[in-house]
Scaffold this motif. Structure first.
Motif, short mmCIF file in Angstrom:
data_model
loop_
_atom_site.label_atom_id
_atom_site.label_comp_id
_atom_site.label_asym_id
_atom_site.label_seq_id
_atom_site.Cartn_x
_atom_site.Cartn_y
_atom_site.Cartn_z
N ALA A 37 0.83 -1.20 0.00
CA ALA A 37 0.00 0.00 0.00
C ALA A 37 0.87 1.26 0.00
O ALA A 37 0.53 2.26 -0.63
CB ALA A 37 -0.93 0.00 1.21
N PHE A 38 2.00 1.22 0.72
CA PHE A 38 2.87 2.40 0.82
C PHE A 38 4.31 2.00 0.51
O PHE A 38 5.08 1.72 1.44
CB PHE A 38 2.78 3.00 2.22
N LEU B 153 7.09 -1.20 13.16
CA LEU B 153 5.75 -0.62 13.22
C LEU B 153 5.31 -0.18 11.83
O LEU B 153 4.18 -0.44 11.41
CB LEU B 153 5.76 0.57 14.19
N ILE C 102 2.04 -1.67 9.80
CA ILE C 102 0.96 -0.81 9.29
C ILE C 102 0.79 -1.05 7.79
O ILE C 102 -0.33 -1.17 7.28
CB ILE C 102 1.30 0.67 9.56
N ILE D 130 -0.96 -4.37 7.02
CA ILE D 130 -2.40 -4.30 7.29
C ILE D 130 -3.11 -3.53 6.19
O ILE D 130 -4.13 -3.99 5.63
CB ILE D 130 -2.66 -3.63 8.66
N ALA D 131 -2.57 -2.36 5.83
CA ALA D 131 -3.21 -1.55 4.80
C ALA D 131 -3.22 -2.31 3.47
O ALA D 131 -4.20 -2.24 2.72
CB ALA D 131 -2.48 -0.22 4.64
N LEU E 265 -5.90 -5.17 3.62
CA LEU E 265 -7.29 -4.73 3.68
C LEU E 265 -7.69 -3.92 2.45
O LEU E 265 -8.84 -3.96 2.02
CB LEU E 265 -7.54 -3.92 4.96
N LEU F 200 1.37 -4.32 16.18
CA LEU F 200 1.01 -2.95 16.56
C LEU F 200 0.98 -2.79 18.07
O LEU F 200 1.39 -1.76 18.59
CB LEU F 200 -0.38 -2.60 16.02
N LEU G 84 -13.03 -1.47 -1.57
CA LEU G 84 -12.15 -1.78 -0.45
C LEU G 84 -11.98 -0.53 0.41
O LEU G 84 -12.14 0.59 -0.07
CB LEU G 84 -10.79 -2.22 -0.99
N PRO G 85 -11.65 -0.73 1.70
CA PRO G 85 -11.46 0.45 2.56
C PRO G 85 -10.28 1.29 2.10
O PRO G 85 -9.35 0.79 1.47
CB PRO G 85 -11.21 -0.16 3.93
N ARG H 82 -6.82 2.99 2.01
CA ARG H 82 -5.58 2.56 2.65
C ARG H 82 -5.07 3.59 3.64
O ARG H 82 -4.47 3.27 4.66
CB ARG H 82 -4.52 2.23 1.61
N VAL I 199 -7.03 3.09 6.90
CA VAL I 199 -6.60 1.85 7.56
C VAL I 199 -5.24 2.07 8.22
O VAL I 199 -5.02 1.70 9.37
CB VAL I 199 -6.52 0.69 6.54
N ALA I 200 -4.32 2.71 7.48
CA ALA I 200 -2.98 2.91 8.02
C ALA I 200 -3.02 3.83 9.24
O ALA I 200 -2.36 3.56 10.25
CB ALA I 200 -2.07 3.49 6.95
N SER J 80 -4.35 2.02 12.17
CA SER J 80 -3.34 1.10 12.69
C SER J 80 -2.32 1.86 13.53
O SER J 80 -1.93 1.43 14.62
CB SER J 80 -2.62 0.38 11.56
N ILE K 54 -3.73 2.64 16.85
CA ILE K 54 -3.74 1.48 17.76
C ILE K 54 -2.34 1.29 18.36
O ILE K 54 -2.18 1.11 19.57
CB ILE K 54 -4.19 0.21 17.02
N GLY K 55 -1.32 1.38 17.51
CA GLY K 55 0.04 1.22 18.00
C GLY K 55 0.41 2.29 19.01
O GLY K 55 0.96 2.01 20.08
#
Ligand SMILES: [Cu+2]
Lengths: 564, 196
Positions: free
Chosen positions: A118-119, A190, A194, A197-198, A201, A228, B15-16, B18, B21-22, B25, B28-29
């Motif tokens: 994603a990134f 970290l 991230i 996950i991105a 999803l 995380l 899709l959600p 990104r 979502v990032a 996340s 949360i961290g």
């Protein structure tokens, strides 16, 4: 391009000026440094991890040489402390984490039919942070100033219990190298978590619903989510330690009301789930390899997913089983006994599912499968000794003994390293376009298996006989002499096996058999791309309709989506 | 996979985002980091062996708190304006958000100045100092990082480089700011109410 004939007259020279060998090499290196391609970064992670696997292995062998016979002085006591600290830190952070996230980087986008993570730039940043953290840690061997002068590596154990880490007991900077490098690597990890996950999803190709994702992707999603909340407490604790050491804080300063036990809690709040961060990707690899080499779809896919998520949640509430001997209340002890035993349920489900997948299958005993099968067996034993140690009175007896060392090496080597090997044998053809040599692979497997059992089975036994961990040497009348020699010999055999493996990696890269797109007749999307895949992965965006898209493609008369 | 007769072209594949979502996340961290510092603070309440104690030196930063929490509302108003394409109003609300954040940081600076020079409380003085400066400082660091990012957006916005098309990214950034404000509610409760 040079020998290609283009329909252009002689007026235009299509041959690129051949750069000198030196600049060509520089450009090739430059390409790897500035890359944001998930496949190249994945390979960088894994190569980095394998290099440190050799380094950490040398440290392990140094430890074993020192302990091979009583009253030995092969290493100095100071160096011995540095060796076991660096061995643990290296294997967990520089080998385990890097290889795990290397696999994730390489495979997750390919498996979900995406072009990249994603990134991509965050991805490169994360890798170089991790790489820098590792170099920082190892620079301490040259530039670190510690209790015994210059060139002092960290020597406080990988758990670094307070108050040994206080400025008074660990003067100089050796401990700071440890804390700072883990903070740096923590941020890298970290970032990658991230990113994974991105990616899972938000980057899935058409039709790739969550319940159609390969189990490896599922497990990396769970692992990243767990990371995380796992790696961050460590970062927080390291910041506190650094505040204590540099700014005169009192978090872990028992003289000023601080508590050493608080460090233990914080460390194990990280430390226990960390094991799952490493072992769940290993489960993911096994869940890809075992079905393909049993020629059966994975048994109980939804149960496998549920068990993975369950393990992640339970793992957050068990950390104090590392602290039964600290003297908690009986309520505290009971809670952590029971929660730890609870882990046995989802892991048991997984073992049953792997066995059920193999059951009645048309098994092909290729090297990846051998490693994966050995894993299932060894992980069962590791789980059983884990249940033993979760019983507080048993733990009081065996805490800090070699039994504990044997238990967690059964997990870390017997489960994780075995599956990392399985994964490398399985996906190396995809990444390089060449097969690894099966002959060398079998030598590697059998030697490593034999070495592993000689070393770690025996360690359980010296643990029963009362040998404590982290001791520099021992007296000859303890009854441990021959056993220790056997353990060290087993280590040597494993070392030879790993060298064969390293040779196999290099040799097969140059001379290996061409692999083609799909050498194992597998079913997940990465095998539909060329080997090695081009930068863009897939020429057209794939679309999937079941958990085994390549099966559907190969068997249009009997596709999976009819039954799911 | 052309061989499969499947009419999936009809149903859209959504899709959600990104970015969201990032950011979630990351939140949360970060929450886990704050949790560790909060737990340490709570555990060490009243365990200092010497003064000054929170009761003696801490004053409730009510004005600061009101400023920071209302900045969550102003940034939300800014988000609504950019969605509708009112770029001038967006810039105004965004600037106000930044101003409120700056007031908060200035307030913290004044508080720390008093604590250090008048009350003689540093990170080294006692356990209270250690836990107080690290927890409040950790939060303040996040506010400063947030202000830097808000500032970047403000510069782009004043030079006309932010448009409706950037709405998604702006909202992702705003998510971080809401998180920083939310954490302050926890820090405030722990430090100024439970800890006093
Ligand atoms: Cu544990």
């Amino acid at each position: 391009m040079a020998d290609q004939t283009l329909p252009i007259g002689g007026s235009i020279d299509v041959t690129l000026a051949r750069p000198e060998a030196r600049t060509a090499l520089l450009e090739w290196l430059h390409g790897w440094v500035v890359t944001v391609d998930h496949k190249r970064l994945g390979i960088l992670y894994i190569v980095y991890g394998i290099v440190f696997l050799l380094v950490g292995g040398v440290e392990a062998l140094a430890i074993r040489l020192q302990l091979a016979w009583p009253d030995n002085h092969f290493l100095s006591p100071e160096l011995y402390n540095e060796m076991f600290t660096m061995h643990g830190t290296t294997m967990v952070f520089l080998v385990g984490m890097t290889i795990v996230f290397g696999f994730a980087n390489y495979l997750v986008p390919l498996m979900i039919g995406a072009r990249d993570m994603a990134f991509p730039r965050l991805n490169a940043f994360s890798f170089w942070m991790t790489a820098f953290g590792g170099l920082l840690l190892y620079y301490s061997f040259i530039g670190g100033f510690g209790l015994y002068g210059m060139g002092a590596a960290p020597d406080v154990g990988w758990w670094a219990y307070a108050p040994l880490t206080a400025k008074a007991f660990s003067p100089g900077h050796a401990t700071d190298y440890w804390a700072l490098s883990l903070i740096v690597m923590g941020f890298g990890t970290l970032g990658t978590a991230i990113n994974v996950i991105a990616t899972t999803l938000s980057m899935r190709c058409k039709g790739m619903t969550l319940m159609r994702m390969p189990l490896f992707v599922w497990l990396m999603l769970v692992v990243s989510a767990l990371t995380l909340v796992t790696i961050t407490p460590l970062t927080a604790a390291q910041i506190m330690l650094t505040i204590d050491r540099y700014l005169g804080g009192h978090f872990f300063d028992t003289q000023a009301g601080g508590s050493a036990v608080v460090w233990m809690h914080f460390f194990w709040i990280f430390g226990h789930p960390e094991v799952y961060v490493l072992v769940l990707p290993a489960f993911g690899i096994a869940s890809e390899v075992i079905p393909v080499f049993s020629r059966k779809a994975i048994f109980g896919y939804p149960a496998m997913v549920a068990a993975s998520v369950g393990i992640a949640f339970v793992s957050l509430g068990v950390w104090a089983h590392h602290m039964f001997t600290v003297g908690m209340t009986s309520v505290g002890n009971t809670f952590f006994v029971l929660s730890t035993m609870l882990v046995g349920i989802p892991t048991g489900i997984k073992i049953f599912n792997w066995v059920a997948t193999v059951w009645g299958g048309k098994i092909r005993f290729k090297t990846p499968m051998l490693f994966a099968l050995a894993f299932v067996f060894q992980f069962l034993i590791a789980g059983l000794t884990g249940i033993m140690l979760s019983v507080a009175p048993w733990d009081w007896q065996l805490h800090n003994s070699y039994f504990v060392i044997a238990h967690f090496h059964y997990v870390l080597v017997g489960a994780i390293v075995f599956n990392i090997f399985a994964g490398i044998y399985y996906w190396y053809p995809k990444a390089t376009g060449r097969m690894l040599s099966e002959t060398l692979g079998k030598w590697h497997f059998w030697l490593f298996l034999i070495g592993f059992h000689i070393t770690f089975d025996t360690m359980h036994y010296v643990g029963f006989l009362g040998m404590p961990r982290s001791i520099y040497t021992y007296e000859p009348d303890r009854g441990w002499n021959h056993l220790n020699l056997i353990i060290s010999l087993g280590g040597l055999i494993q070392g030879i096996a790993v060298l064969i493996f390293a040779w196999n990696l290099i040799h097969s890269y140059l001379r290996g058999k061409r692999a083609g797109n799909d050498p194992w007749d597998a079913w997940t999307l990465e095998w539909s791309a060329p080997s090695p895949p081009p930068a863009y992965n897939f020429a057209t965006d794939p679309e999937v309709h079941s958990r085994r898209p390549l099966w559907d493609l190969k068997h249009p008369e009997d596709p999976d989506w009819k039954y799911e | 996979m052309s061989a499969i007769p499947f009419s999936s072209a009809a149903e859209p594949w959504i899709l959600p985002s990104r970015g969201r979502v990032a950011m979630l996340s990351l939140i949360i961290g970060e929450s886990a980091i704050f949790t560790i510092f909060v737990v340490a603070y709570l555990y060490y309440i009243g365990k200092s062996l010497s003064g000054p104690t929170p009761q003696q030196v801490l004053e409730i930063p009510l004005f600061n708190t009101v400023c920071l929490l209302s900045s969550s509302i102003t940034i939300w108003l800014a988000e609504r304006q950019i969605e509708r394409g009112n770029m001038r109003r967006f810039t105004a609300w965004w600037a106000l958000t930044m101003a409120l954040g700056c007031i908060f940081i200035a307030g913290t600076a004044v508080e720390w100045h008093k604590l250090i020079y008048l009350d003689g409380l540093t990170i080294h003085t006692n356990l209270f100092g250690t836990t107080f400066y690290s927890l409040v400082g950790l939060h303040a660091t996040h506010v400063v990082v947030g202000l830097c990012m808000l500032g970047l957006v403000l510069i782009f916005s004043l030079t006309g480089h932010v448009t409706e098309a950037n709405s998604e990214r702006i909202q992702v950034l705003a998510l971080y700011w809401h998180f920083v404000d939310g954490v302050w509610v926890v820090v405030f409760t722990v430090v100024y109410i439970l800890g006093r």
